[in-house]
Each structure stands twice: as C-alpha cells, then as structure tokens.
Write a protein that holds these residues in place. Structure first.
Motif, PDB file in Angstrom:
ATOM      1  N   ASP A   1     -50.323  20.368 -40.167  1.00 64.60           N
ATOM      2  CA  ASP A   1     -50.776  20.579 -38.921  1.00 64.60           C
ATOM      3  C   ASP A   1     -51.470  21.908 -38.903  1.00 64.60           C
ATOM      4  N   GLU A   2     -51.262  22.900 -39.512  1.00 67.23           N
ATOM      5  CA  GLU A   2     -51.967  24.259 -39.544  1.00 67.23           C
ATOM      6  C   GLU A   2     -53.173  23.909 -40.018  1.00 67.23           C
TER       7      GLU A   2
ATOM      8  N   HIS B   1     -55.497  21.870 -37.429  1.00 66.55           N
ATOM      9  CA  HIS B   1     -55.833  22.942 -36.374  1.00 66.55           C
ATOM     10  C   HIS B   1     -57.027  23.746 -36.749  1.00 66.55           C
TER      11      HIS B   1
ATOM     12  N   SER C   1     -60.073  21.064 -36.858  1.00 68.51           N
ATOM     13  CA  SER C   1     -60.534  20.806 -35.759  1.00 68.51           C
ATOM     14  C   SER C   1     -61.289  21.988 -35.057  1.00 68.51           C
ATOM     15  N   HIS C   2     -60.680  23.126 -34.920  1.00 64.81           N
ATOM     16  CA  HIS C   2     -61.142  24.388 -34.360  1.00 64.81           C
ATOM     17  C   HIS C   2     -62.643  24.386 -34.871  1.00 64.81           C
TER      18      HIS C   2
END
Length: 409
Positions: free
Chosen positions: A167-168, A171, A174-175
């Motif tokens: 997830d990290e 993130h 995606s950012h």
C-alpha cells in the motif's frame, strides 16, 4: 514352508514377515500353497516400493506441496507399519524417513525462494516508484506519459507484497502519476491559451500581408514582408484547425507580390545581362592595350573606353566583381607604367642612384685591394673576413646598378 529370507508360512496358513523386532503376522492364507501365499504378499511389498518410488520422483521433479507430500508419506508409512507385505520393510521405512528429510529441505528451499521473490518484487516496485517520481517532473509529455502507462502494466505483473508495504509503495507510485497528469493538464491548458493568442496575431499579420500584395514599392514592401515573416515565426503555432488556413492566406499574399516583383525584375535582369555583354566587349578592348608600349596613346584609349563603360549602366550583381576587376587590372597596369616612366625621367632620382652606385663601386674596389694586400702578407683570416664583407657590398652594388639601368643610366 518356503525359504524366503523375509517371510514364511506355518502349517496353519499364517504368513509372517521378519523384522528387526522379530516375526510379525502378515495375514492368513488358506486358498493355496505356501509359495503362492508368499508370492501374493511379496507383490504387495513390490507395490509399496513402486508407490514410494513414484512419490520420491514427484517430490524431486514437481511442485508437489510439502503438505500433500507429507500426507502421502504418512499414508505409505501406515501401510509399511501395518506389516501387510513380505519384504525388507525396514528399508522402506528408511526411504520414507529420507523422503521426509527431502520434503523438509524442499519446504525450506521454497520458503527461501518465496522470500527471494518477495525481495525482488519489493526492489522492482521500489524501482518503479523511483522512476515514476522522476518522470513526474518531466516535460516530455508524450514519452513520459507512455512510459508511466507501461510502468502500470509492469506493476500489475509483479507479485503482491505484505499489505502495508504494498500500500505504501502504491501510494507513492499513484501520487507520482497524478502529479504528472496535473502538470500535463496545466501545460496543455496554457498551450491552448498561447495558440489562441498566436491565432489572433497571425490573423493580423495575414490582413496586413494581403493589403501589401498589390504594392509596387518593391524594396520597402519586400523588407516589410521579411519583418512579417519574422513576426509570424515568433508568434508560435495556432490551433491545428486554423494554422494551415492562416498560413495559406499569408503565403498566398506574399506570392502575389513576389510574382509581380519577379516579373519586373526579370525584365531588369534581361537588360543587365545585355549590359554585361557590352562591358565584357569593352574589357576585352581594354586588355588589348597591355602590355603598355605607348603610354600616352594607351591612356587616351582607356579614357575613351571608360567613358563608354560608365554610360552602359548596371550589370547583374553576381557578375559585377569579376567584370569590374578586369577593367581595374588594366587601369593599375597603366598607373604602374606611368610611375615607371616618371622614375626614369626624374633627374634627381637618377642622380641619387648614380651617386650611390659610384660609392658602392669605390667601396668594392677598395675591399678588393685590401684583400690582395692581406693575402700578400699571409693574413688569411683577415682576407676571408674582407671577402665576406665584399660579398655584401657586391650584392648592394648589383642591386644599385639594376636600379640605375631602370633610369636608362
């Protein structure tokens, strides 16, 4: 009774197998001879051997899970322990023990492999994140956008990590994509505004270009068209649906003007080409005056040719240096002839040349006498020194005599 080393059948038909713990009952056989009884249970033993062999092969050559392999081992071990076969049951037990060790080894290997694959997947995703964050700052909108889309496909093909790590990294990934998309959107919004400004500017340039297309002020208008072209290039591109139409109008206006100018210039070029032929004829006449034998007549003839030359008018620009250079060469030759004649007829210059020649001749004669004296006295070193000095004075004398000859002396 049979002589089989691993089993026997007693008189009641009971079949026994020999083990390290003594004889164990295998079963009872009433239907036939003792040999048939032993053969039956020996076949069961061979069947166990085959099953164990197949399991060994599966463990070594396939991706059979440790759990399924252990269940199969336990099932076979139950049959071995139950003593329902005649043969070396201890050997089968040893093979099953080794198979347990092999399964455990394979379990550890797969565990290490999964850990390695997880590390590789982590590094791969970290590399994707790093590249995506670098691309987020790129201005190469097309190539960077295509590469980011390719990175998404690569990401989807990688194994998942533990939820927190995955997830990290996602993130951050995606950012970076979102940041790039935002910058690209802002860029093209600004580009659209710039193209609208360019459209308005180019419409003004087209209007002026069309107004100038009928001008006959060739020089001024051509210069203005060059300025308009520079302004056009500086304006940047308009929207695609407007750019080609504006350019066709702009270029069309210029073509009208330059076609008219070209027609006028073609007539002028024809006239100048004819002028060039006339000047080439005069240059040939002038070149026949060389070399100069009669300075006065040559100068008068050249003056007449030059007057005719000036009356002819312009020649094509690219031919001008060559044709003018031919006349200038003749004029320089005449000037040099005049300078030579002046030097020959100048009494003061002739007197100075004669005086210098006389002085040098006296110096040469004196040195020759000194050399003879030195040799007569046996002074070779002085004689050689005086001879070197004589060479220099003699060279000066030769040069002076040549100059005097030019004066007719």
């Amino acid at each position: 009774m049979s002589g089989d080393p691993w089993g026997r059948v007693d008189e009641t038909g009971t079949v026994y197998v020999r083990t390290a713990d003594g004889e164990q009952v295998v079963g009872s056989w009433q239907a036939g001879s003792p040999d048939e009884a032993l053969a039956y249970f020996e076949r069961k033993y061979e069947g166990l051997k085959v099953e164990i062999g197949l399991l060994e092969k599966r463990v070594k050559t396939t991706d059979l899970s440790a759990k399924d392999a252990q269940a199969a081992i336990d099932h076979l071990r139950e049959q071995v322990v139950a003593h329902h076969a005649v043969g070396d049951l201890a050997a089968l037990g040893v093979r099953l023990d080794k198979l347990v060790e092999l399964v455990e080894t394979r379990r550890e290997e797969r565990k290490a492999q999964r850990a390695k694959q997880s590390d590789e997947a982590r590094r791969a995703k970290e590399d994707l994140v790093t590249e995506a964050e670098e691309l987020a700052a790129s201005d190469q909108w097309r190539s960077a956008g295509e590469r980011l889309r390719a990175l998404v496909d690569i990401w989807k093909g990688l194994p998942r990590l533990d939820r927190k790590s995955d997830d990290e990294l996602w993130h951050r990934f995606s950012h970076a994509r979102s940041a790039f998309s935002k910058r690209r959107k802002q860029h093209f919004a600004q580009l659209d505004a710039q193209r609208e400004d360019a459209r308005k500017t180019k419409e003004r340039l087209v209007t002026e270009a069309e107004a100038l297309s009928g001008s006959t002020d060739w020089g001024t208008t051509a210069a203005r068209y060059r300025e308009l072209m520079a302004d056009w290039k500086a304006a940047g591109r308009a929207q695609r649906e407007h750019e080609d139409d504006l350019w066709n109008r702009f270029r069309g206006a210029q073509d009208v003007f330059f076609a008219a100018r070209g027609s006028v210039f073609a007539e002028r070029d024809a006239e100048q080409s004819e002028n060039l032929k006339l000047k080439e004829e005069l240059a040939e006449e002038a070149e026949k005056l060389l070399p100069v034998t009669d300075l006065k007549a040559s100068r008068a003839a050249f003056r007449t040719l030059n007057e005719r030359w000036e009356a002819i008018g312009h020649v094509p620009r690219d031919a001008r240096p060559k044709i003018e250079g031919r006349m200038q060469a003749v004029e320089r030759a005449l000037q040099e002839a005049e300078e030579t004649e002046w030097r020959r007829s100048n009494p003061e210059a002739r007197a100075r040349a004669a005086g210098l020649t006389g002085q040098l001749q006296s110096a040469v004669d004196k040195l020759r006498g000194q050399i003879d004296t030195a040799r007569g006295q046996g002074n070779t070193a002085r004689a050689e020194k005086l001879e070197r000095e004589l060479e220099g004075r003699q060279a000066l004398l030769d040069q002076a005599l040549k100059g005097l000859h030019e004066f007719g002396g």
